[in-house]
Structures are given as C-alpha cells and as structure tokens.
Write an enzyme that holds these catalytic residues in place. Structure first.
Site, PDB file in Angstrom:
ATOM      1  CE  LYS A 154      -4.396   1.636   1.904  1.00  0.00           C
ATOM      2  NZ  LYS A 154      -5.126   1.492   0.620  1.00  0.00           N
ATOM      3  CD  GLU A 186      -5.762  -3.727  -6.964  1.00  0.00           C
ATOM      4  OE1 GLU A 186      -5.927  -3.857  -5.747  1.00  0.00           O
ATOM      5  OE2 GLU A 186      -4.854  -3.036  -7.451  1.00  0.00           O
ATOM      6  CG  LEU A 210      -4.057  -2.934  -1.381  1.00  0.00           C
ATOM      7  CD1 LEU A 210      -2.654  -3.050  -0.789  1.00  0.00           C
ATOM      8  CD2 LEU A 210      -4.598  -1.531  -1.204  1.00  0.00           C
TER       9      LEU A 210
END
Length: 288
Positions: A154, A186, A210
């Site tokens: 992140k 994503e 993530l």
C-alpha cells in the site's frame, strides 16, 4: 491554503500535534521526492474503527516489504489512531496514517546514514455511500493495468492509480476495471468482484492486487451467508459475461457495478448476491 480542507483540524506529525494548515515537511522527505512510503486508511463508524487490527497488520506488512523500520508495535499504532480519533470528536470519519522513509540526501538507494521515518496522521469526516450509489450502481470501463508489479504494497506511489481514475473521468464513467495479461486485477482504488451463476469470484491475492481489508471481510460474509466463493484467475471475457459485478474499498464499502464498457451488467440493476452482501455489511457496522 488547501481549498475545502479544515486547516484548523489537529494532525499528528513526527510526535507533535499541530494545525493541518501549519504541518510542514522537508522538500527532501523521500515521500515527497520518491513516493518512498506507505499509508493506511481506516474507516470509523459512530466512533468505532472498523477492522482496525486487520489494517494495522497490513500496515506492518507494507513497512516490512519496503524495509522501513519505525520501532512501533501494533499497540503503539493503535494508541496513536485512537488518540487522534478521540481528539477529533468525529463519529463517522477516516483515520489516515502515512509513513515515509524520512529526510535524506536525494539518492535512489536507501540512505546510508540513519534517518527517522516521517509519520503523519489525520482524521477526516466520512460519508457512507448514498442511496443513489447503492441503488443505481457504478458505471465502469475496462483498461490495461499499466502499474508496477508490487500492487500488494500500500504505497504512497499512486501515479498509476491516479491515471486510471482520470481515464474513467475522461470516459465519463465512475471508475475502471483493469486487466493484466487478459486477467482481472483491480479498479483504480478498489477490489473487483464477479458473480456468475450465484458464485462470488475474486482475483487471487498476489502481488498484482492490493489485498483490501474488505477482501477477507467479504469472503467471511459470503461464507456466513452461504454464498459459494472462489478465488482464482478471472479472464476478461468472464468479466464481460458476469451476472453481477461489484467493487469494494474502505470508503466505498461494497457497491454494485451496473454498467460495463457501455453495456448493462445482468439486467442493469444491483443483483441478489450484492443485496445479500450489502445487508451483511450493514449489519456488521450496526453491530460495532
């Protein structure tokens, strides 16, 4: 001054509490120069952080992966976040925490001389997704995933995500769904979920996405609700043929995608699996 920001709000910067408008870092901070740092965003509902321990575990994983040593334990981080929350007086908000490698001579390699990490924390008001977003859903377009290969960290280096979001804005839609080598990765800042024949499917948790805190939470919800769950590589063609699509993140919670590349997803309305997960999500928040 930054527009639409409460510059009088109290923030934490390197051990001190200061006005947001007075908070300053060096131009040689590696977060500013290189994007060399990580961050976390914890949602708070009626004064209670949601899945804070999962967020702190991911914080420590990210710090370890980029070799930033702070000397702080989970308990230290939690104390900082809860103290800032208490000071803010806010009930529904987000806790933002950012850690960079610190201030050093501008060289790409890690500093050879010791430097203290820069630690910043602020609390911001948060409004949950409104009825329009819940009932009408998001419109999205597809695009290649052009980001680096450590999306599991992140990182504050979010230029790829920024460009993806702007791609959506330029296309006149809410967001994008990204694909790497023909497989789903994503959204611009969210995990994406596919439903086919009542089965909830998510991409594999690897370095290309993530692992959102909601990923495991929604998996747990699915198991509780008796919804079959699969984690596997998802082809772009499968996304186009999905019965339902959804996205999830700390601030979006879970929302339906009702339009994909200009075409309706399913019947163009939020589907039954989404409705079950939405109700389960709301119940978990109400139970805090």
């Amino acid at each position: 001054m930054i527009p639409n920001v409460d510059n009088d709000s109290l923030v934490y910067l390197n051990g001190e509490l200061v006005r947001l408008g007075d908070a300053k870092i060096s131009v040689l901070d590696r977060g500013f120069i290189f994007g060399d740092g990580i961050y976390e965003v914890v949602p708070v509902y009626h004064g209670k952080p949601f899945r804070i321990h999962e967020h702190l575990a991911r914080l420590q994983r990210s710090l370890k992966k980029v070799c930033i040593e702070t000397g702080k334990s989970d308990a230290d981080w939690e104390h900082l976040l809860r103290d800032m929350l208490k000071r803010s007086g806010l009930a529904d908000c987000t806790l933002y925490l950012q850690v960079t490698r610190g201030v050093a001579k501008r060289e790409h390699g890690f500093p050879t001389d010791p430097c203290e990490p820069t630690i910043f924390c602020m609390v911001s008001p948060f409004a949950r997704p409104d009825a329009k977003k819940r009932e009408h859903g998001y419109s999205v377009v597809s695009m290649p995933d052009l980001r680096w290969q450590h999306c599991d960290i992140k990182s504050v280096s979010l230029l790829g995500n920024v460009l993806a979001k702007q791609f959506a804005t330029d296309a006149g839609v809410d967001d994008v769904i990204q694909f790497r080598n023909g497989h789903l990765s994503e959204g611009s800042s969210s995990n994406v979920w596919v439903v086919k024949n009542g089965v909830l499917i998510a991409p594999v948790r690897d370095e290309f996405i993530l692992e959102g805190i909601r990923y495991v939470f929604i998996q747990e919800l699915a198991q509780k609700l008796g919804i079959r769950f699969e984690s596997r590589a998802i082809l772009q063609e499968e996304v186009a043929a999905a019965d339902e699509l959804m996205l999830s993140s700390a601030t979006k919670e879970i929302l339906p995608i009702t339009q994909y590349d200009g075409k309706a997803v399913g019947n163009g309305k939020p589907g039954p699996v989404y409705a079950q997960l939405r109700a389960g999500y709301d119940a978990a928040i109400a139970a805090l």
